[in-house]
Design a protein around this motif. Structure first.
Motif, PDB file in Angstrom:
ATOM      1  N   PRO A   1       2.054   4.711 -12.222  1.00  0.00           N
ATOM      2  CA  PRO A   1       0.756   4.254 -12.733  1.00  0.00           C
ATOM      3  C   PRO A   1       0.483   2.779 -12.451  1.00  0.00           C
ATOM      4  N   ALA A   2       1.511   1.954 -12.557  1.00  0.00           N
ATOM      5  CA  ALA A   2       1.319   0.522 -12.298  1.00  0.00           C
ATOM      6  C   ALA A   2       0.961   0.280 -10.842  1.00  0.00           C
ATOM      7  N   MET A   3       1.616   0.995  -9.935  1.00  0.00           N
ATOM      8  CA  MET A   3       1.294   0.832  -8.520  1.00  0.00           C
ATOM      9  C   MET A   3      -0.111   1.340  -8.231  1.00  0.00           C
ATOM     10  N   LYS A   4      -0.497   2.435  -8.846  1.00  0.00           N
ATOM     11  CA  LYS A   4      -1.856   2.942  -8.672  1.00  0.00           C
ATOM     12  C   LYS A   4      -2.878   1.922  -9.164  1.00  0.00           C
ATOM     13  N   GLU A   5      -2.554   1.241 -10.254  1.00  0.00           N
ATOM     14  CA  GLU A   5      -3.442   0.203 -10.774  1.00  0.00           C
ATOM     15  C   GLU A   5      -3.594  -0.920  -9.752  1.00  0.00           C
ATOM     16  N   TRP A   6      -2.488  -1.324  -9.144  1.00  0.00           N
ATOM     17  CA  TRP A   6      -2.538  -2.380  -8.121  1.00  0.00           C
ATOM     18  C   TRP A   6      -3.408  -1.933  -6.937  1.00  0.00           C
ATOM     19  N   LEU A   7      -3.225  -0.705  -6.492  1.00  0.00           N
ATOM     20  CA  LEU A   7      -3.962  -0.210  -5.332  1.00  0.00           C
ATOM     21  C   LEU A   7      -5.456  -0.083  -5.618  1.00  0.00           C
ATOM     22  N   VAL A   8      -5.803   0.275  -6.849  1.00  0.00           N
ATOM     23  CA  VAL A   8      -7.216   0.292  -7.240  1.00  0.00           C
ATOM     24  C   VAL A   8      -7.791  -1.113  -7.147  1.00  0.00           C
ATOM     25  N   GLY A   9      -7.039  -2.093  -7.633  1.00  0.00           N
ATOM     26  CA  GLY A   9      -7.480  -3.479  -7.558  1.00  0.00           C
ATOM     27  C   GLY A   9      -7.654  -3.938  -6.132  1.00  0.00           C
ATOM     28  N   ALA A  10      -6.746  -3.507  -5.250  1.00  0.00           N
ATOM     29  CA  ALA A  10      -6.846  -3.851  -3.837  1.00  0.00           C
ATOM     30  C   ALA A  10      -8.108  -3.269  -3.218  1.00  0.00           C
TER      31      ALA A  10
END
Length: 206
Positions: free
Chosen positions: A192-201
Motif C-alpha cells: 500500500p505504501a508503494m502504491k501511494e508513492w506511485l499515485v503521487g508520481a
C-alpha cells in the motif's frame, strides 16, 4: 514530529527509500515535497533545508540528517524493526544495503527511475548485464538464508527500502530477473505504501 524533505516522486529514487521505510514502520512524519527545477536553481533551493543541497533530508527538531543511508540508520536508532532482529540477517542486510548505496552504477545510469515510463530495454550491454547478474545473486542469497518473502526475512526492513527503486526500474524497463526475484518485485510494488508513492508520481505529471 519528523519532517522528511523529498523531491519529485516520479524521479527521486533516493527520496523513496526513507519515505517508504517510515511508511512501512508506521512512523508519523511530515512530508515536504520540493520539486526539481529545470532552470538550474535546484541546488540553491534545496540548500535552504539540506546542507548538501540534495534530497532526502530529515529534520528531527534541531537535528538535521542528510543522505538516505544516514537517515535510515537514524530511524533505526529509535525503531528496532528497521533492521532484522536476527544478527546474521542484520549483518547481511547492512552489507547489501551498503552495496546498493554505492554500487550498481550501470543500472542507475542506463535505467534512471521514472515511475510513469514503460520502456522495455531491447539491448543490455555487459556492464548492465553484470549488475543484473549480481542483483539476482544477491537477492537469491537473502531468500535462501532468511526464507523471505522480503530480502532479509519475513519483515520489511531497510534493505527492502533501498532496493525498492530497483523494483521500479526492473518493472519499467522489463529487465530480466529470475522468478523468485520477480516475486519480490511484485510484492514490493503491491505494498500500500508503494502504491501511494506511485499515485503521487502519477499526479506530478498529469
Amino acid at each position: 514530529m519528523l519532517t522528511l524533505y523529498i523531491a519529485d516522486k516520479n524521479l527521486s529514487s533516493w527520496s523513496l527509500r526513507p519515505w517508504l521505510l517510515l511508511k512501512m514502520l508506521n512512523i508519523p512524519f511530515e512530508e515536504r515535497l520540493e520539486r526539481f527545477e529545470k532552470d538550474g536553481s535546484t541546488f540553491k533551493k534545496f540548500q535552504k533545508f539540506s546542507p548538501t543541497g540534495l534530497v532526502p533530508c530529515l529534520q528531527d527538531g534541531d537535528i538535521t540528517i542528510w543522505d538516505s543511508l544516514a537517515i535510515c540508520e537514524y530511524i533505526a536508532e529509535s525503531h528496532s524493526k528497521a533492521w532484522p532482529k536476527d544478527k546474521a540477517a542484520r549483518a547481511w542486510a547492512r552489507s547489501a544495503t551498503s552495496e546498493m548505496h554505492s554500487g550498481f552504477l550501470a543500472l542507475r545510469s542506463q535505467c534512471p527511475m521514472n515511475c510513469e515510463m514503460q520502456s522495455p530495454l531491447t539491448e543490455i550491454d555487459s556492464a548492465l548485464a553484470k549488475d543484473l547478474e549480481r542483483i539476482n545473486q544477491l537477492w537469491e542469497t537473502g531468500f535462501y538464508k532468511f526464507s523471505g518473502p522480503f530480502l532479509a526475512g519475513d519483515q520489511f526492513t531497510i534493505v527492502d527500502a533501498f532496493f525498492a527503486p530497483i523494483a521500479i526500474r526492473i518493472s519499467r524497463y522489463s529487465l530480466p530477473v529470475n522468478q523468485r526475484c520477480q516475486d519480490w518485485i511484485d510484492l514490493i510494488l503491491s505494498l500500500p505504501a508503494m502504491k501511494e508513492w506511485l499515485v503521487g508520481a502519477k499526479l506530478e505529471i498529469i
